[in-house]
Design an enzyme around this catalytic site. Structure first.
Site, PDB file in Angstrom:
ATOM      1  CE  LYS A  63      -2.068   2.947   2.582  1.00 43.30           C
ATOM      2  NZ  LYS A  63      -2.000   4.108   1.684  1.00 43.30           N
ATOM      3  CD  GLU A  94      12.402   5.075   8.799  1.00 41.14           C
ATOM      4  OE1 GLU A  94      11.843   6.020   9.431  1.00 41.14           O
ATOM      5  OE2 GLU A  94      12.983   5.217   7.714  1.00 41.14           O
ATOM      6  CB  CYS A 129      12.910   9.481   7.666  1.00 48.15           C
ATOM      7  SG  CYS A 129      13.807   8.296   6.665  1.00 48.15           S
ATOM      8  CD  GLU A 152       9.856  13.215  10.888  1.00 46.63           C
ATOM      9  OE1 GLU A 152       8.722  12.740  11.034  1.00 46.63           O
ATOM     10  OE2 GLU A 152      10.802  12.564  10.414  1.00 46.63           O
TER      11      GLU A 152
HETATM   12  O1  TXE Z   1       2.176   9.992   7.234  1.00 48.38           O
HETATM   13  P1  TXE Z   1       1.353   8.717   7.643  1.00 48.38           P
HETATM   14  P2  TXE Z   1       1.701  11.375   6.646  1.00 48.38           P
HETATM   15  C1  TXE Z   1       6.251  11.984   8.977  1.00 48.38           C
HETATM   16  C2  TXE Z   1       6.405  13.455   8.647  1.00 48.38           C
HETATM   17  C3  TXE Z   1       5.057  13.818   8.151  1.00 48.38           C
HETATM   18  C4  TXE Z   1       4.182  12.982   9.062  1.00 48.38           C
HETATM   19  C5  TXE Z   1       2.806  12.709   8.544  1.00 48.38           C
HETATM   20  O2  TXE Z   1       6.721  14.162   9.813  1.00 48.38           O
HETATM   21  O3  TXE Z   1       4.783  15.172   8.274  1.00 48.38           O
HETATM   22  O4  TXE Z   1       4.875  11.776   9.165  1.00 48.38           O
HETATM   23  O5  TXE Z   1       2.853  12.289   7.209  1.00 48.38           O
HETATM   24  C6  TXE Z   1      -0.693   5.127   5.666  1.00 48.38           C
HETATM   25  N1  TXE Z   1      -3.482   2.344   8.920  1.00 48.38           N
HETATM   26  N2  TXE Z   1       6.738  11.135   7.910  1.00 48.38           N
HETATM   27  O6  TXE Z   1       0.404  11.809   7.221  1.00 48.38           O
HETATM   28  O7  TXE Z   1      -0.041   9.021   7.984  1.00 48.38           O
HETATM   29  C7  TXE Z   1      -0.749   6.261   4.684  1.00 48.38           C
HETATM   30  O8  TXE Z   1      -1.828   6.064   3.785  1.00 48.38           O
HETATM   31  C8  TXE Z   1      -2.641   1.954   7.969  1.00 48.38           C
HETATM   32  C9  TXE Z   1       7.957  10.435   8.188  1.00 48.38           C
HETATM   33  O9  TXE Z   1       1.771  11.283   5.176  1.00 48.38           O
HETATM   34  O10 TXE Z   1       2.195   8.017   8.633  1.00 48.38           O
HETATM   35  C10 TXE Z   1       0.621   6.153   4.052  1.00 48.38           C
HETATM   36  O11 TXE Z   1       0.633   5.097   3.112  1.00 48.38           O
HETATM   37  N3  TXE Z   1      -1.958   2.810   7.180  1.00 48.38           N
HETATM   38  C11 TXE Z   1       8.165   9.344   7.227  1.00 48.38           C
HETATM   39  C12 TXE Z   1       1.496   5.772   5.246  1.00 48.38           C
HETATM   40  O12 TXE Z   1       0.609   5.221   6.219  1.00 48.38           O
HETATM   41  C13 TXE Z   1      -2.167   4.119   7.366  1.00 48.38           C
HETATM   42  C14 TXE Z   1       7.850   9.615   5.822  1.00 48.38           C
HETATM   43  C15 TXE Z   1       2.245   6.933   5.890  1.00 48.38           C
HETATM   44  O13 TXE Z   1       1.309   7.919   6.265  1.00 48.38           O
HETATM   45  C16 TXE Z   1      -3.048   4.588   8.353  1.00 48.38           C
HETATM   46  C17 TXE Z   1       6.607  10.337   5.682  1.00 48.38           C
HETATM   47  C18 TXE Z   1      -3.723   3.642   9.143  1.00 48.38           C
HETATM   48  N4  TXE Z   1      -4.574   3.997  10.118  1.00 48.38           N
HETATM   49  C19 TXE Z   1       6.112  11.083   6.715  1.00 48.38           C
HETATM   50  N5  TXE Z   1      -3.040   5.939   8.301  1.00 48.38           N
HETATM   51  C20 TXE Z   1       9.462   8.603   7.376  1.00 48.38           C
HETATM   52  N6  TXE Z   1       9.566   7.753   8.391  1.00 48.38           N
HETATM   53  O14 TXE Z   1      10.344   8.741   6.574  1.00 48.38           O
HETATM   54  C21 TXE Z   1      -2.190   6.300   7.326  1.00 48.38           C
HETATM   55  N7  TXE Z   1      -1.659   5.201   6.751  1.00 48.38           N
END
Ligand code: TXE
Length: 496
Positions: free
Chosen positions: A179, A254, A288, A389
């Protein structure tokens, strides 16, 4: 540009299908606000069917027991096709994320190297013979595929991050549901078409795309899944880990970082200025492992920050397709608003804004989600801009006077993904890197990694590792096989 035109975008049980309720999502190019593509938006039922397909293929199919040589050959074919389609994939990634084409090409090279690495690694047996002190017993520990894996990726490195999961999962003999982020699914859709061409058997690799909030329960809150591998934000990761704990499902997460870059006064000047800048402003800080916290020795701090500010102001940002652009926009308007809110917070917390901090005035950038490199000096650990972050082009500056203080500051974060140390004193460098509680520490370098070395975080940066041998082990169960070649009674109960 559309990856698939009117073709379906969900791949379930070896068939391309549209969303069961006809739902669609428009994907926006963050460089100019144009619609890049319209793709199928999966429903919760679609996600459940994808999990069921992966389950049935694992339980009833031949993939988990496919000879290692065949699995390795499949990974190699995928790598070869990625090389063939590199330009197309890089272009898709740029249109979807806004990153420069140069960065997208580097990402695709990385993806190729990950598939090649796991093709080689899986061919090396990791089974272990154990001497139990009885020559009639053959005792061995073997590794088997963990089962059905749900692979959830974010939007900043879409194809790269999902590949760090798909490659070892395929190598291990797992079946899976991928996904991608709903914001940037296009390169993953294109990749799955390519994997199909390479000969991935039906049901082994399934793809759904859509909102995590809608699909999350079907993908994670089920006993049909054996491993959830997630990369994303802390809040979502925590939610997934809680569900996994309740289900006793293995979860590898992660969750980003708030990464210190420590510069001692004796550090080589030119590479330090250059890499502090690259370390935080590459991909507009949407990394990240971005080095967002500069921790610099007081005696050079004023000069160092002045030089950084001078160069930050000259960074050329623009459409990622323009070769003159050194960095692209933020991934979406929504994300730009989040970054802007952090800048406003930094100002209200009393940090000193040195450069950036306002949307660009250039009218040619008006329709994109651009935000300039921004530096805050005179920061301290009471500020949320230092502890949270921001995931944008924001550098905060803290100062230190002793080595112990530098270490204390570097470790004073709830995260622990990555850190950098710069000094020309090798002994001090070794002392400091060993004292830092982060999953990757660069000494006199920043940002580099390789498929053969583990990647992951200490503390709230997550659990588990990607890449390297441990990145494969996440997708394997260990089984101890005790084989008595000469059966005899245990003789414990006498029976009289
Ligand atoms: O991330 P989400 P978001 C951090 C960064 C950013 C913040 C939020 O600070 O501003 O996270 O970003 C899926 N069950 N990082 O909102 O929500 C979602 O569809 C299952 C750090 O975009 O964590 C996507 O595929 N899946 C990071 C994935 O989770 C779910 C890189 C990430 O989304 C879900 C990006 C649920 N309930 C953002 N809700 C890094 N570690 O590098 C969402 N998703």
């Amino acid at each position: 540009m559309s990856v698939s035109g009117d073709l379906p975008d969900l791949y379930i049980g070896g068939a391309w299908v549209h969303s069961s309720d006809g739902g669609k999502r428009e994907l926006i190019n963050p460089a100019d606000g144009s619609v890049v593509a319209v793709v199928d938006e999966a429903t919760s039922d679609d996600a459940a069917r994808a999990v069921a397909a992966a389950r049935a293929t694992f339980d009833e199919g031949s993939w988990p027991a496919t000879p290692v040589s065949e699995r390795a050959a499949l990974l190699t074919r995928i790598a070869d096709l990625l090389v063939r389609d590199k330009e197309l994939l890089a272009r898709i990634e740029t249109d979807d994320t806004g990153k420069t084409l140069v960065e997208s090409r580097v990402d695709i090279d990385d993806v190729v190297s990950v598939f090649r690495y796991y093709a080689e690694l899986i061919a090396v047996s990791s089974d272990r013979l154990v001497d139990v002190g009885d020559p009639t017993v053959i005792s061995r520990v073997v590794r088997e595929p963990i089962g059905v894996c749900v692979l959830i990726a974010p939007w900043n490195y879409p194809l790269l991050q999902i590949s760090w999961k798909i490659a070892p999962a395929l190598a291990a003999g797992c079946t899976m549901v991928a996904k991608p982020s709903e914001v940037t699914p296009l390169s993953t859709i294109a990749f799955v078409r390519l994997a199909e061409e390479a000969g991935v058997p039906p049901g082994v690799l399934n793809l759904v795309q859509g909102s995590g909030a809608v699909l999350g329960a079907a993908l994670t809150d089920t006993d049909d899944v054996d491993l959830i591998s997630f990369t994303g934000g802390l809040a979502t990761g925590r939610r997934i880990a809680e569900i996994a704990a309740r289900r006793v499902t293995k979860a590898a997460v992660e969750l980003g970082g708030k990464n210190p870059h420590i510069v001692f006064a004796d550090a080589e000047w030119e590479s330090s200025v250059d890499q502090v800048l690259t370390g935080v402003f590459l991909h507009s800080g949407q990394v990240c492992s971005s080095g967002t916290r500069l921790i610099v020795e007081e005696s050079i701090a004023d000069d160092f920050v002045a030089e950084l500010a001078k160069r930050a102001a000259k960074i050329k940002f623009g459409n990622g397709l323009d070769p003159a652009s050194e960095t692209g926009p933020l991934v979406s308007e929504q994300h730009r608003e989040k970054v802007e809110a952090y800048v406003a917070l930094g100002i209200s917390e009393g940090a000193k804004l040195v450069v950036g901090g306002e949307r660009p005035a250039d009218p040619t950038l008006a329709t994109g989600s651009f935000y300039p490199p921004t530096i805050f000096d005179r920061c301290d650990r009471t500020m949320r801009i230092v502890t949270e972050e921001t995931f944008g082009p924001i550098l905060t500056v803290e100062r230190f006077t002793t080595e112990d203080e530098a270490i204390m500051l570097g470790n004073d974060t709830e995260y622990g993904l990555a850190a950098g140390v710069r000094t020309s004193d090798a002994a001090r460098g070794e002392r400091v890197v060993r004292a830092l509680r982060h999953g990757t520490v660069w000494l006199n370098d920043f940002g580099y990694y390789t498929a053969a070395a583990e990647w992951g975080g200490f503390k709230k940066s997550g659990n588990g590792r990607e890449l390297g041998p441990a990145g494969l082990a996440e997708y394997q169960e260990m089984k101890h096989i005790w084989h008595n070649t000469t059966p005899k009674p245990a003789g414990w109960f006498k029976g009289d």
